[in-house]
Design a protein around this motif. Sequence first.
Motif, PDB file in Angstrom:
ATOM      1  N   ALA A   1       0.825  -1.206   0.000  1.00 58.07           N
ATOM      2  CA  ALA A   1       0.000   0.000   0.000  1.00 58.07           C
ATOM      3  C   ALA A   1       0.861   1.258   0.000  1.00 58.07           C
ATOM      4  O   ALA A   1       0.644   2.181  -0.798  1.00 58.07           O
ATOM      5  CB  ALA A   1      -0.937  -0.011   1.209  1.00 58.07           C
TER       6      ALA A   1
ATOM      7  N   ILE B   1       1.100   4.024  -3.149  1.00 55.83           N
ATOM      8  CA  ILE B   1       0.673   5.417  -2.982  1.00 55.83           C
ATOM      9  C   ILE B   1       1.856   6.363  -3.183  1.00 55.83           C
ATOM     10  O   ILE B   1       1.712   7.453  -3.764  1.00 55.83           O
ATOM     11  CB  ILE B   1       0.027   5.634  -1.606  1.00 55.83           C
ATOM     12  CG1 ILE B   1      -1.266   4.818  -1.506  1.00 55.83           C
ATOM     13  CG2 ILE B   1      -0.255   7.102  -1.348  1.00 55.83           C
ATOM     14  CD1 ILE B   1      -2.302   5.127  -2.567  1.00 55.83           C
TER      15      ILE B   1
ATOM     16  N   ALA C   1      -3.795   6.251   3.411  1.00 53.59           N
ATOM     17  CA  ALA C   1      -3.704   4.840   3.029  1.00 53.59           C
ATOM     18  C   ALA C   1      -3.486   3.934   4.236  1.00 53.59           C
ATOM     19  O   ALA C   1      -3.878   2.756   4.223  1.00 53.59           O
ATOM     20  CB  ALA C   1      -2.563   4.651   2.022  1.00 53.59           C
TER      21      ALA C   1
ATOM     22  N   ILE D   1     -11.607   4.401   2.786  1.00 53.13           N
ATOM     23  CA  ILE D   1     -11.152   4.507   1.397  1.00 53.13           C
ATOM     24  C   ILE D   1     -12.076   5.404   0.594  1.00 53.13           C
ATOM     25  O   ILE D   1     -11.632   6.271  -0.171  1.00 53.13           O
ATOM     26  CB  ILE D   1     -11.058   3.112   0.764  1.00 53.13           C
ATOM     27  CG1 ILE D   1      -9.919   2.324   1.407  1.00 53.13           C
ATOM     28  CG2 ILE D   1     -10.850   3.204  -0.753  1.00 53.13           C
ATOM     29  CD1 ILE D   1      -9.930   0.852   1.123  1.00 53.13           C
TER      30      ILE D   1
ATOM     31  N   ALA E   1     -10.700   8.915  -0.861  1.00 51.03           N
ATOM     32  CA  ALA E   1     -10.666   9.050  -2.317  1.00 51.03           C
ATOM     33  C   ALA E   1     -11.562  10.194  -2.777  1.00 51.03           C
ATOM     34  O   ALA E   1     -11.235  10.917  -3.722  1.00 51.03           O
ATOM     35  CB  ALA E   1     -11.085   7.744  -2.978  1.00 51.03           C
TER      36      ALA E   1
ATOM     37  N   LEU F   1      -6.654  10.047  -1.559  1.00 54.19           N
ATOM     38  CA  LEU F   1      -6.289   8.815  -2.255  1.00 54.19           C
ATOM     39  C   LEU F   1      -6.724   8.947  -3.711  1.00 54.19           C
ATOM     40  O   LEU F   1      -7.734   9.597  -3.998  1.00 54.19           O
ATOM     41  CB  LEU F   1      -6.964   7.594  -1.613  1.00 54.19           C
ATOM     42  CG  LEU F   1      -6.479   7.172  -0.231  1.00 54.19           C
ATOM     43  CD1 LEU F   1      -7.305   6.003   0.288  1.00 54.19           C
ATOM     44  CD2 LEU F   1      -4.993   6.801  -0.252  1.00 54.19           C
TER      45      LEU F   1
ATOM     46  N   CYS G   1      -8.242   4.021  -6.370  1.00 55.21           N
ATOM     47  CA  CYS G   1      -8.275   3.187  -5.161  1.00 55.21           C
ATOM     48  C   CYS G   1      -9.663   2.626  -4.888  1.00 55.21           C
ATOM     49  O   CYS G   1      -9.824   1.751  -4.027  1.00 55.21           O
ATOM     50  CB  CYS G   1      -7.767   3.979  -3.954  1.00 55.21           C
ATOM     51  SG  CYS G   1      -5.969   4.148  -3.904  1.00 55.21           S
TER      52      CYS G   1
ATOM     53  N   VAL H   1     -10.451  -1.096  -4.605  1.00 57.50           N
ATOM     54  CA  VAL H   1     -10.450  -1.857  -3.351  1.00 57.50           C
ATOM     55  C   VAL H   1     -11.825  -2.435  -3.042  1.00 57.50           C
ATOM     56  O   VAL H   1     -11.940  -3.468  -2.369  1.00 57.50           O
ATOM     57  CB  VAL H   1      -9.962  -0.960  -2.194  1.00 57.50           C
ATOM     58  CG1 VAL H   1     -10.126  -1.664  -0.851  1.00 57.50           C
ATOM     59  CG2 VAL H   1      -8.510  -0.583  -2.401  1.00 57.50           C
TER      60      VAL H   1
ATOM     61  N   ILE I   1      -4.905  -1.148  -2.770  1.00 53.82           N
ATOM     62  CA  ILE I   1      -4.579   0.260  -2.538  1.00 53.82           C
ATOM     63  C   ILE I   1      -3.311   0.621  -3.308  1.00 53.82           C
ATOM     64  O   ILE I   1      -3.237   1.650  -3.989  1.00 53.82           O
ATOM     65  CB  ILE I   1      -4.391   0.544  -1.033  1.00 53.82           C
ATOM     66  CG1 ILE I   1      -5.729   0.464  -0.306  1.00 53.82           C
ATOM     67  CG2 ILE I   1      -3.768   1.934  -0.821  1.00 53.82           C
ATOM     68  CD1 ILE I   1      -5.603   0.572   1.206  1.00 53.82           C
TER      69      ILE I   1
ATOM     70  N   GLY J   1      -4.078   0.805  -6.959  1.00 54.10           N
ATOM     71  CA  GLY J   1      -4.771   2.047  -7.291  1.00 54.10           C
ATOM     72  C   GLY J   1      -3.811   3.202  -7.433  1.00 54.10           C
ATOM     73  O   GLY J   1      -3.956   4.054  -8.320  1.00 54.10           O
TER      74      GLY J   1
END
Length: 303
Positions: A33, A37, A182, A237, A241, A246, A250, A253, A294, A297
Motif C-alpha cells: 500500500a 501510494i 492509506a 477509502i 478518495a 487517495l 483506489c 479496493v 490500494i 490504485g
Amino acid sequence: MAAAAPPKPSKRRAWLLAVRPPTLPAAVAPVLAGTGIAAVDGDFEAGRFFLALIGAIFIQIVVNFANDLSDFRRGADTPERLGPPRAVAQGWLSQREMTVGITLATTAALIVGVALTLIVGWPILIIGGASLIAAVTYTGGPLPYGYRGLGDLICFLFFGFVAVMGAGYVQIEELTWELAAASVPVGCLVTAILVVNNLRDIDTDRASDKRTLAVVIGERATRIEYVVLTVGAFVGIAVFASVGLLPWFCFVVFAGLPPATWLAREIALGRSGAALNPMLKRTAQLHLLVGALIGLGGVISTF
C-alpha cells in the motif's frame, strides 16, 4: 478435556511453524500500500521496495517468536488454547532456542534497517527501531501492552500507520497526508486480524489473566469492534478518495467488499472458539488483498 498434543515435528518443521507463515502477509500488505501510494509522487525504486519488504517480514517474525516465548513464560499458552500449537509450549523448541531465534531475526531486521538508513536517511532507523520495540514488548518485557488491553491500538499504529508511512518514506523520502490516509484501512484490517485472534482466545486469556481488549470489553463489544474495523476500512477509502487524499483508482479496493461483508456477518452472528480459525485466516487474506489493491490504485493513477 484438553486436545491431544500434536505429533512432534522435525526441528526444521518446528522453526517453520514458529515463523507462522500465514501471518506474514500482515507485513506485506502495508509495504504494498505504502509503495503504491508513494508511486503517485515519485519513481518506483525496486531495491528499496524489496529491502522494506524483507525488513517488514523480519519484524513480523520477531513478533511471532517473542509472542511464542513470552506467552509460554506467562502461562497464557495452555493445553486448552484453541489456536495453532506454539513451538515452545509444545516443547518443539526450547526457551533458549527461541531466544536465539528472536536475536537472529532482530539482527536481520536491524541489518536491513541500517542498509535502508544508508540509502534513505536516519528516519528509517527510528521507524524500524520503534517497530522492533513494539514487536518485542507486545507480550514481553516488564509491562507487556498486549496484556493490558493496548494491543489493538498499538497494532493499528505500528502495523498500519507506521508501516505504511515507513514504506512510502523509503520511496519518496517524505511523509505525506496521502500515505497517512492509506494507512487507515490497512491499520483497520490488521487490527481486525488481532481482534479475531483475541475473540477466539477470550476464555483462555481471561483464565490466564491476559487482559486483552477483548477480555476487558467482553465478547459482544469485541464482535462489534470487528465489524466497525472491517466496514470502516472501506468507508475510509471512500472518504479519502472522495476528498482527494487517495487516487480515485483506489476504489478498486471495493472488489474486496463482498468477502469483507461476509466476514463481518459471520463474526457478528456469533462464530466462536475453534470455528474462528478460518475467519482469522480469511481476515488476513482480506488485509493482504486490500493492501495490494490500494497499492495498485496508486500505481494505476500514474499512467
